[in-house]
Design an enzyme around this catalytic site. Sequence first.
Site: not given
Length: 257
Positions: A95, A161, A165
Amino acid sequence: MRERGLLHGQVALVTGAGGGIGGGIARRLAEEGAAVALHCRTSVASAQETAAAIRDAGGRAVVLRADLTDEDACHRLVTETAERFGGRLTALVNNAGVQPVQELAGMTAAEWRAVVDTNLTAVFACTQAAARLMRDQDGGGSVTHIASVEGRFPAPGHAHYGASKAAVVMHARTAALEYGPWGVRVNTVSPGLIDREGLADAWPEGVRRWREASAVGRLGRPEDIGDACVFLASPLASWVTGHDLVVDGGATSRPTW
């Protein structure tokens, strides 16, 4: 804590558990019976508070610190988790991540690497260490990466980012193929916007847009992501691997035209 929950007898490691989403994941895993190691780097007080709440409710939890941009630290974190709970690790939730805002035109390579090292390379290293451990234990294990809907839909200022991802999702699919024969399942959860204290004040227009886009009319909660992680770590998902589970209240189901 439930004595016979979906994760009874499991040992889980949640990275970035000092944050809101990570804390919510850790709580839900513990509520379903897992012993949980909460990793943090700087948010020690928050992780300790969550761990204390888990223990007060009858669960088992420890807090472990590590800098996940250090490959050796990732491997030590996995090893220490197993050592704290009888030599086993059955579920890893990757996470930990960062989400700075920086326009692509002015972004430096160092800024790019800082995001990729935390959001992607740490996932690779922690998963590699966990899979090696899970291969040698009865029952194998599961790995869940926390990705993002921005891995599919770009957002201004989030090029690093979003790219990290998207890569996390592909890493999981490849890892599912290569680690499957070891008895290790690998999946991703892609959250939409998750509410946190002060978010509505800091980004009122964005919160309004997300609520309007959501098919259920609200933002997500950390526990919503925790529920998805519980499912993917549980026997209910024994034939689920290489899958990206989108948890966004239906926001990305809306047409863009």
